[in-house]
Design a protein around this motif. Structure first.
Motif, PDB file in Angstrom:
ATOM      1  N   ILE A 191      40.654 -94.195 -81.329  1.00 59.92           N
ATOM      2  CA  ILE A 191      41.442 -94.035 -82.554  1.00 59.92           C
ATOM      3  C   ILE A 191      42.857 -93.587 -82.218  1.00 59.92           C
ATOM      4  O   ILE A 191      43.848 -94.139 -82.714  1.00 59.92           O
ATOM      5  N   GLN A 192      42.973 -92.578 -81.368  1.00 61.71           N
ATOM      6  CA  GLN A 192      44.281 -91.978 -81.103  1.00 61.71           C
ATOM      7  C   GLN A 192      45.164 -92.875 -80.247  1.00 61.71           C
ATOM      8  O   GLN A 192      46.397 -92.795 -80.321  1.00 61.71           O
ATOM      9  N   THR A 193      44.564 -93.767 -79.469  1.00 55.91           N
ATOM     10  CA  THR A 193      45.362 -94.756 -78.730  1.00 55.91           C
ATOM     11  C   THR A 193      46.132 -95.657 -79.686  1.00 55.91           C
ATOM     12  O   THR A 193      47.231 -96.118 -79.394  1.00 55.91           O
ATOM     13  N   ARG A 194      45.567 -95.878 -80.867  1.00 53.15           N
ATOM     14  CA  ARG A 194      46.211 -96.753 -81.858  1.00 53.15           C
ATOM     15  C   ARG A 194      47.055 -95.988 -82.874  1.00 53.15           C
ATOM     16  O   ARG A 194      48.092 -96.496 -83.323  1.00 53.15           O
ATOM     17  N   TYR A 195      46.626 -94.776 -83.233  1.00 52.70           N
ATOM     18  CA  TYR A 195      47.156 -94.171 -84.454  1.00 52.70           C
ATOM     19  C   TYR A 195      47.643 -92.731 -84.298  1.00 52.70           C
ATOM     20  O   TYR A 195      47.596 -91.972 -85.264  1.00 52.70           O
ATOM     21  N   PHE A 196      48.095 -92.343 -83.134  1.00 56.50           N
ATOM     22  CA  PHE A 196      48.652 -90.988 -83.020  1.00 56.50           C
ATOM     23  C   PHE A 196      50.110 -91.086 -82.567  1.00 56.50           C
ATOM     24  O   PHE A 196      50.403 -91.333 -81.399  1.00 56.50           O
ATOM     25  N   SER A 219      54.108 -92.435 -82.291  1.00 59.99           N
ATOM     26  CA  SER A 219      54.744 -93.726 -82.067  1.00 59.99           C
ATOM     27  C   SER A 219      54.367 -94.363 -80.746  1.00 59.99           C
ATOM     28  O   SER A 219      54.507 -95.559 -80.554  1.00 59.99           O
ATOM     29  N   GLY A 220      53.898 -93.559 -79.791  1.00 60.65           N
ATOM     30  CA  GLY A 220      53.580 -94.099 -78.472  1.00 60.65           C
ATOM     31  C   GLY A 220      54.795 -94.485 -77.672  1.00 60.65           C
ATOM     32  O   GLY A 220      54.695 -95.166 -76.650  1.00 60.65           O
ATOM     33  N   SER A 221      55.987 -94.054 -78.099  1.00 58.85           N
ATOM     34  CA  SER A 221      57.215 -94.377 -77.370  1.00 58.85           C
ATOM     35  C   SER A 221      57.544 -93.245 -76.411  1.00 58.85           C
ATOM     36  O   SER A 221      57.003 -92.139 -76.514  1.00 58.85           O
ATOM     37  N   GLY A 222      58.442 -93.520 -75.468  1.00 60.62           N
ATOM     38  CA  GLY A 222      58.833 -92.498 -74.503  1.00 60.62           C
ATOM     39  C   GLY A 222      57.836 -92.399 -73.370  1.00 60.62           C
ATOM     40  O   GLY A 222      57.013 -93.287 -73.140  1.00 60.62           O
ATOM     41  N   SER A 223      57.868 -91.275 -72.649  1.00 63.87           N
ATOM     42  CA  SER A 223      57.064 -91.126 -71.441  1.00 63.87           C
ATOM     43  C   SER A 223      55.620 -90.735 -71.725  1.00 63.87           C
ATOM     44  O   SER A 223      54.753 -90.862 -70.866  1.00 63.87           O
ATOM     45  N   LYS A 224      55.336 -90.232 -72.933  1.00 67.78           N
ATOM     46  CA  LYS A 224      53.985 -89.795 -73.258  1.00 67.78           C
ATOM     47  C   LYS A 224      53.213 -90.878 -73.995  1.00 67.78           C
ATOM     48  O   LYS A 224      53.733 -91.506 -74.906  1.00 67.78           O
TER      49      LYS A 224
END
Length: 213
Positions: free
Chosen positions: A65-70, A72-77
């Motif tokens: 779930i969190q791979t998709r919806y936590f 923006s997923g941008s940057g180094s993290k």
């Protein structure tokens, strides 16, 4: 840490001599093998390690779930790393130097999709949890076709039950039924929307601690 530019050999994974190869965020990297420390961890380090272990263990079943919806997923993290960082910093309390999760501060998802309006959860006979909420189809970026998702956690059993797309926002109600093993158990309940394209989610909301009947 160094980045490998793909050539004849390309990248590799694993340990070779004193270096380790891995793929990180789509790039092949190499780094030196960390040297073990001979010093015992300080009390502060032990507490941080205990927090990290607690959070990693708790969030592991939510990784998909969190791979998709936590965030923006941008940057180094990565999104998963952001979920871990958030939980450690915002959803942990210390009791006699022992870290504990504060469930009403835990976020399952974190996003910009319009969330619930006046949502509530109550138990029904037969291990049923009934959710109700108000019409906010026209609010922000909400759509009446946004699917509703429910996440349940039982601390006593250390077990999650995840219910995806159980209803649409337009339904204004949804029932979920948990297995008989949860009868009489205390359950933490969260819910969130995602859009029909599965590209956005609302920040999850904690609906309380319910005892199933």
């Amino acid at each position: 840490m160094a980045r490998i530019t793909k050539g004849i050999l390309g990248g590799f994974s694993g340990k070779v001599g004193t270096i380790v190869g891995a793929n990180w965020r789509g790039q092949d990297i190499i780094r030196s093998t960390p040297k073990p420390s001979s010093r015992p961890p300080s009390e502060k380090q032990q507490i941080q390690q205990a927090k990290f272990k607690l959070v990693i263990g708790f969030l592991q079943p939510l990784k998909n779930i969190q791979t998709r919806y936590f965030g923006s997923g941008s940057g180094s993290k990565s999104r998963v790393n952001m979920a871990v960082s958030y939980t450690i910093s915002e959803a942990i309390q210390m009791t006699d130097d022992i870290p504990e999760l504060v469930y009403n501060k835990v976020l399952i998802t974190k996003g910009d999709l319009t969330g619930f309006q006046n949502v509530a959860a109550v138990t029904q006979t037969g291990n049923i949890i009934r959710l109700t909420w108000e019409n906010n189809f026209a609010q922000g970026n909400a759509s009446e076709n946004d699917p509703v998702n429910v996440v349940c956690y039982c601390e006593e059993l250390d077990r999650f039950e995840i219910f995806e797309s159980v209803a649409l926002r337009a339904a204004l109600t949804a029932d979920i039924t948990l297995p008989a093993i949860y009868t009489g158990k205390e359950i933490q309940v969260w819910s969130y929307f995602h859009n029909s394209e599965e590209t956005q989610a609302s920040s999850s909301i904690h609906l309380g601690s319910l005892t199933l009947i």
